[in-house]
Design a protein around this motif. Structure first.
Motif, mmCIF file in Angstrom:
data_model
loop_
_atom_site.group_PDB
_atom_site.id
_atom_site.type_symbol
_atom_site.label_atom_id
_atom_site.label_comp_id
_atom_site.label_asym_id
_atom_site.label_seq_id
_atom_site.Cartn_x
_atom_site.Cartn_y
_atom_site.Cartn_z
ATOM 1 N N VAL A 8 11.181 14.340 -4.444
ATOM 2 C CA VAL A 8 12.493 14.307 -3.779
ATOM 3 C C VAL A 8 12.374 13.638 -2.413
ATOM 4 O O VAL A 8 13.185 12.769 -2.060
ATOM 5 C CB VAL A 8 13.080 15.733 -3.653
ATOM 6 N N LEU A 9 11.361 14.015 -1.646
ATOM 7 C CA LEU A 9 11.132 13.406 -0.340
ATOM 8 C C LEU A 9 10.909 11.901 -0.488
ATOM 9 O O LEU A 9 11.492 11.105 0.249
ATOM 10 C CB LEU A 9 9.927 14.051 0.345
ATOM 11 N N GLY A 10 10.092 11.514 -1.458
ATOM 12 C CA GLY A 10 9.820 10.095 -1.679
ATOM 13 C C GLY A 10 11.058 9.323 -2.074
ATOM 14 O O GLY A 10 11.283 8.200 -1.597
ATOM 15 N N LEU A 11 11.888 9.887 -2.938
ATOM 16 C CA LEU A 11 13.105 9.210 -3.370
ATOM 17 C C LEU A 11 14.074 9.025 -2.207
ATOM 18 O O LEU A 11 14.565 7.916 -1.960
ATOM 19 C CB LEU A 11 13.788 9.988 -4.495
ATOM 20 N N VAL A 12 14.338 10.082 -1.472
ATOM 21 C CA VAL A 12 15.306 10.009 -0.371
ATOM 22 C C VAL A 12 14.801 9.076 0.729
ATOM 23 O O VAL A 12 15.528 8.199 1.213
ATOM 24 C CB VAL A 12 15.607 11.417 0.186
ATOM 25 N N VAL A 13 13.545 9.248 1.120
ATOM 26 C CA VAL A 13 12.985 8.416 2.182
ATOM 27 C C VAL A 13 12.883 6.961 1.719
ATOM 28 O O VAL A 13 13.153 6.039 2.485
ATOM 29 C CB VAL A 13 11.610 8.972 2.626
ATOM 30 N N GLY A 14 12.530 6.749 0.462
ATOM 31 C CA GLY A 14 12.471 5.392 -0.063
ATOM 32 C C GLY A 14 13.826 4.715 -0.062
ATOM 33 O O GLY A 14 13.945 3.527 0.270
ATOM 34 N N LEU A 15 14.864 5.444 -0.432
ATOM 35 C CA LEU A 15 16.222 4.886 -0.408
ATOM 36 C C LEU A 15 16.656 4.528 1.010
ATOM 37 O O LEU A 15 17.246 3.472 1.247
ATOM 38 C CB LEU A 15 17.214 5.863 -1.028
ATOM 39 N N ILE A 16 16.350 5.403 1.953
ATOM 40 C CA ILE A 16 16.704 5.129 3.351
ATOM 41 C C ILE A 16 15.922 3.922 3.864
ATOM 42 O O ILE A 16 16.478 3.054 4.542
ATOM 43 C CB ILE A 16 16.456 6.376 4.227
ATOM 44 N N ALA A 17 14.633 3.853 3.537
ATOM 45 C CA ALA A 17 13.812 2.711 3.963
ATOM 46 C C ALA A 17 14.320 1.413 3.344
ATOM 47 O O ALA A 17 14.326 0.370 4.007
ATOM 48 C CB ALA A 17 12.351 2.947 3.591
ATOM 49 N N ASP A 18 14.740 1.461 2.083
ATOM 50 C CA ASP A 18 15.329 0.273 1.445
ATOM 51 C C ASP A 18 16.566 -0.201 2.197
ATOM 52 O O ASP A 18 16.764 -1.400 2.390
ATOM 53 C CB ASP A 18 15.713 0.572 -0.009
ATOM 54 N N GLY A 37 4.579 6.089 1.518
ATOM 55 C CA GLY A 37 4.920 6.008 2.937
ATOM 56 C C GLY A 37 4.790 7.350 3.634
ATOM 57 O O GLY A 37 4.354 7.419 4.782
ATOM 58 N N ALA A 38 5.153 8.411 2.950
ATOM 59 C CA ALA A 38 4.990 9.746 3.522
ATOM 60 C C ALA A 38 3.512 10.063 3.735
ATOM 61 O O ALA A 38 3.120 10.607 4.768
ATOM 62 C CB ALA A 38 5.630 10.791 2.614
ATOM 63 N N LEU A 39 2.695 9.703 2.765
ATOM 64 C CA LEU A 39 1.254 9.912 2.908
ATOM 65 C C LEU A 39 0.686 9.055 4.039
ATOM 66 O O LEU A 39 -0.127 9.525 4.838
ATOM 67 C CB LEU A 39 0.544 9.611 1.595
ATOM 68 N N LEU A 40 1.116 7.789 4.096
ATOM 69 C CA LEU A 40 0.670 6.900 5.160
ATOM 70 C C LEU A 40 1.110 7.414 6.529
ATOM 71 O O LEU A 40 0.314 7.445 7.476
ATOM 72 C CB LEU A 40 1.219 5.489 4.934
ATOM 73 N N GLY A 41 2.363 7.822 6.627
ATOM 74 C CA GLY A 41 2.864 8.359 7.894
ATOM 75 C C GLY A 41 2.118 9.609 8.322
ATOM 76 O O GLY A 41 1.799 9.790 9.498
ATOM 77 N N GLY A 42 1.818 10.487 7.377
ATOM 78 C CA GLY A 42 1.046 11.691 7.693
ATOM 79 C C GLY A 42 -0.361 11.371 8.143
ATOM 80 O O GLY A 42 -0.898 11.988 9.072
ATOM 81 N N TRP A 43 -0.970 10.377 7.501
ATOM 82 C CA TRP A 43 -2.318 9.969 7.875
ATOM 83 C C TRP A 43 -2.338 9.382 9.284
ATOM 84 O O TRP A 43 -3.192 9.718 10.101
ATOM 85 C CB TRP A 43 -2.864 8.962 6.871
ATOM 86 N N TRP A 63 10.215 14.507 7.752
ATOM 87 C CA TRP A 63 11.084 13.440 7.282
ATOM 88 C C TRP A 63 10.959 12.187 8.147
ATOM 89 O O TRP A 63 10.938 11.070 7.638
ATOM 90 C CB TRP A 63 12.525 13.926 7.230
ATOM 91 N N ILE A 64 10.868 12.344 9.461
ATOM 92 C CA ILE A 64 10.728 11.191 10.350
ATOM 93 C C ILE A 64 9.389 10.506 10.127
ATOM 94 O O ILE A 64 9.314 9.275 10.063
ATOM 95 C CB ILE A 64 10.907 11.622 11.823
ATOM 96 N N THR A 65 8.335 11.291 9.986
ATOM 97 C CA THR A 65 7.016 10.735 9.723
ATOM 98 C C THR A 65 7.009 9.984 8.396
ATOM 99 O O THR A 65 6.473 8.870 8.293
ATOM 100 C CB THR A 65 5.958 11.854 9.703
ATOM 101 N N ALA A 66 7.605 10.573 7.372
ATOM 102 C CA ALA A 66 7.668 9.926 6.063
ATOM 103 C C ALA A 66 8.495 8.648 6.124
ATOM 104 O O ALA A 66 8.118 7.628 5.527
ATOM 105 C CB ALA A 66 8.256 10.891 5.033
ATOM 106 N N LEU A 67 9.602 8.668 6.841
ATOM 107 C CA LEU A 67 10.454 7.486 6.952
ATOM 108 C C LEU A 67 9.737 6.353 7.683
ATOM 109 O O LEU A 67 9.790 5.202 7.255
ATOM 110 C CB LEU A 67 11.762 7.830 7.661
ATOM 111 N N CYS A 68 9.070 6.668 8.767
ATOM 112 C CA CYS A 68 8.316 5.634 9.499
ATOM 113 C C CYS A 68 7.234 5.023 8.618
ATOM 114 O O CYS A 68 7.048 3.803 8.599
ATOM 115 C CB CYS A 68 7.704 6.221 10.764
ATOM 116 N N GLY A 69 6.525 5.864 7.893
ATOM 117 C CA GLY A 69 5.499 5.359 6.987
ATOM 118 C C GLY A 69 6.084 4.519 5.871
ATOM 119 O O GLY A 69 5.537 3.473 5.503
ATOM 120 N N ALA A 70 7.216 4.934 5.317
ATOM 121 C CA ALA A 70 7.854 4.190 4.228
ATOM 122 C C ALA A 70 8.381 2.845 4.699
ATOM 123 O O ALA A 70 8.262 1.842 3.988
ATOM 124 C CB ALA A 70 8.975 5.017 3.610
ATOM 125 N N VAL A 71 8.960 2.789 5.890
ATOM 126 C CA VAL A 71 9.456 1.520 6.431
ATOM 127 C C VAL A 71 8.280 0.568 6.669
ATOM 128 O O VAL A 71 8.351 -0.614 6.326
ATOM 129 C CB VAL A 71 10.278 1.751 7.720
#
Length: 96
Positions: A8-18, A37-43, A63-71
């Motif tokens: 769910v986090l990946g889908l929502v964050v991916g849609l926002i990043a798109d 992106g969430a994993l990358l942002g967390g790392w 969510w902010i960390t995941a979004l930054c990583g996904a973007v």
């Protein structure tokens, strides 16, 4: 977080990043980019800001960390695949 929460986090964050990057991918690719992106942002957060643990699914920092990583990841994917990214539709409309 559980597997369903990551999806769910990946889908929502991916849609926002798109939307932020003005690109379009399928639902599966968008979800995978969001999860990665969430994993990358967390790392990055753990390495740069010395954050040891994000607080969970309902915390805004997750969510902010995941979004930054996904973007960031979507930017690299768009560069690698030749997508134009931010503002490409605006530039195309100005040419015509």
């Amino acid at each position: 977080m559980g597997v369903i929460a990551w999806i769910v986090l990946g889908l929502v964050v991916g849609l926002i990043a798109d939307r932020i990057m003005n690109s379009s991918h399928g639902v599966v690719v968008t979800t995978l980019i969001g999860i990665a992106g969430a994993l990358l942002g967390g790392w990055v957060a753990s390495r740069v800001f010395h954050v040891t643990n994000l607080q969970g699914f309902f915390n805004i920092s997750t969510w902010i960390t995941a979004l930054c990583g996904a973007v960031a990841l979507l930017f690299v994917v768009d560069l690698a695949t030749g997508h134009r990214g931010i503002g490409s539709s605006r530039r195309r409309s100005l040419r015509h």
